[in-house]
Design an enzyme around this catalytic site. Structure first.
Site, short mmCIF file in Angstrom:
data_model
loop_
_atom_site.label_atom_id
_atom_site.label_comp_id
_atom_site.label_asym_id
_atom_site.label_seq_id
_atom_site.Cartn_x
_atom_site.Cartn_y
_atom_site.Cartn_z
N GLY A 244 0.88 -1.19 0.00
CA GLY A 244 0.00 0.00 0.00
C GLY A 244 0.90 1.22 0.00
O GLY A 244 1.96 1.23 -0.63
N ARG B 253 2.99 -3.70 12.35
CA ARG B 253 2.43 -3.93 13.68
C ARG B 253 3.06 -5.20 14.24
O ARG B 253 3.24 -6.19 13.52
CB ARG B 253 0.91 -4.08 13.63
N GLU C 252 3.50 -4.05 23.22
CA GLU C 252 4.32 -2.86 23.57
C GLU C 252 3.88 -2.25 24.89
O GLU C 252 2.69 -2.23 25.17
CB GLU C 252 4.19 -1.82 22.45
N HIS D 44 9.25 1.84 18.39
CA HIS D 44 8.07 2.31 17.63
C HIS D 44 8.19 3.79 17.24
O HIS D 44 7.39 4.62 17.67
CB HIS D 44 6.77 2.06 18.41
#
Ligand code: NAP
Length: 314
Positions: free
Chosen positions: A148, A230, A259, A277
């Protein structure tokens, strides 16, 4: 008329003050539970779960404006059933996240962290012909699982490094193929042929755990795994075992299943580059994400459609 809204306190310094007119704001810190009450909008970080209970406790809610492109922290089915809009922040974080993905590709392929550690340890004895040998990128194959916005942005940077591109996505991307020479393949071929496999699918019931003991075994010996999407796409213990056995050469990760906890075996595994992250963490991008989230709230509260709704996007 002012509207009562709940906004993540952590974005306070990132939003434009002019955007906040007509909002009666309750700043909600990430470690505070979602309250019950008559707020009409919620602007959460991706660390806040917004499910059936939270939605029930906010009966006047009209919009959840997530400050992220991923929205796996929101029960979108429950929201849709209650007539609550859900929005995300697509597009503005694409280039920043693609850059960070490349930082991980280069760091793992060329053993950057091990090099820094060696220098800092004071034990480096000088140039050696076989020290910290890594993977030469030119002529290798980059596999993109998901192509994407971010997957394609990662792919567009690959020809400069002389990499061949394979990708898997639900639908072929002819423009991307024309621009980069990328080839659309099934997941089996992607696993078998990638020297570097980079994950860019969202976390959904179909993709959770897509990298597991069985799929890791189908990857090339000596391949590198990168994940800036993710954490729950990967079964972390299986990945740790593949690294311990040397089946994978390295893993570069920005995201984790639970997380901020990282599976202890993964934390101890060899040849990892583990980031906290920070895929979208540039000054410009984080401001744009906050701005879009609030713009979505203002649009919906003034009776207009949301700018970036998520329904139907996956
Ligand atoms: P996107 O534009 O929606 O792209 C998702 C891609 O995944 C598409 O190519 C889509 O295929 C494919 N896909 C979706 N479900 C699939 C499935 N079940 N099987 C195979 N392919 C599937 O999303 P994006 O903007 O690139 O963002 C991707 C993800 O990156 C987000 O969901 C987010 O979780 C993560 N992210 C992380 C950070 C970070 O800080 N580390 C920052 C930004 C985003 P089609 O094109 O055929 O629909």
């Amino acid at each position: 008329m002012t509207h009562r809204v709940l906004i993540a306190a952590e974005i306070r310094n990132l939003v434009e003050l002019a955007q906040l007119t007509d909002l009666d704001i309750t700043w909600l810190a990430a470690d505070e539970p979602t309250p019950k009450g008559d707020w009409v909008a919620l602007v959460p970080l991706l660390s806040r779960w917004v499910g059936g209970t939270e939605l029930k406790n906010l009966p006047n809610l009209r919009i959840v404006a997530n400050v992220a492109v991923g929205y796996n922290n929101v029960d979108v089915v429950a929201a849709e059933m209650r007539g609550v809009m859900v929005t995300n922040t697509p597009g503005v974080l694409t280039e920043a996240t693609a850059d960070l993905t490349w930082a991980l590709i280069l760091a793992t392929a060329r053993r950057i962290v091990e090099g820094v550690d060696l220098v800092r340890s004071g034990t480096w004895t000088g140039w050696q012909p076989e020290q910290l040998l890594g993977l030469e990128l030119r002529g290798r194959t980059l596999g993109l699982l998901g192509a994407g916005r971010i997957g394609q942005a990662v792919g567009r940077r690959a020809p400069a490094f002389g990499l061949r591109i394979l990708y898997s996505a639900r639908t072929p991307k002819p423009d991307f193929e024309k621009e980069t020479g990328a080839v659309h393949v099934d997941t089996g071929r992607l696993l078998a042929e990638s020297d570097i496999l980079s994950l860019h699918v969202p976390s959904t019931p179909e993709t959770k755990g897509i990298v597991n003991g069985e799929t890791l075994a189908r990857m090339k010996r000596g391949a590198i795994l990168i994940n800036t999407s993710r954490g729950d796409l990967i079964r972390e213990e299986a990945l740790a075992m593949a690294l311990e056995r040397g089946h994978l050469a390295a893993a570069g990760l920005d995201v984790y299943a639970d997380e901020p906890t990282i599976h202890p075996r993964l934390l101890a595994a060899p040849r990892t580059v583990l980031l906290p992250h920070i895929g979208s963490a540039t000054e410009e991008t984080r401001r744009k994400m906050a701005t879009i989230a609030i713009a979505n709230v203002q649009s919906v509260l003034s009776g207009k459609p949301p700018l970036t709704p998520v329904y139907g996007a996956v």
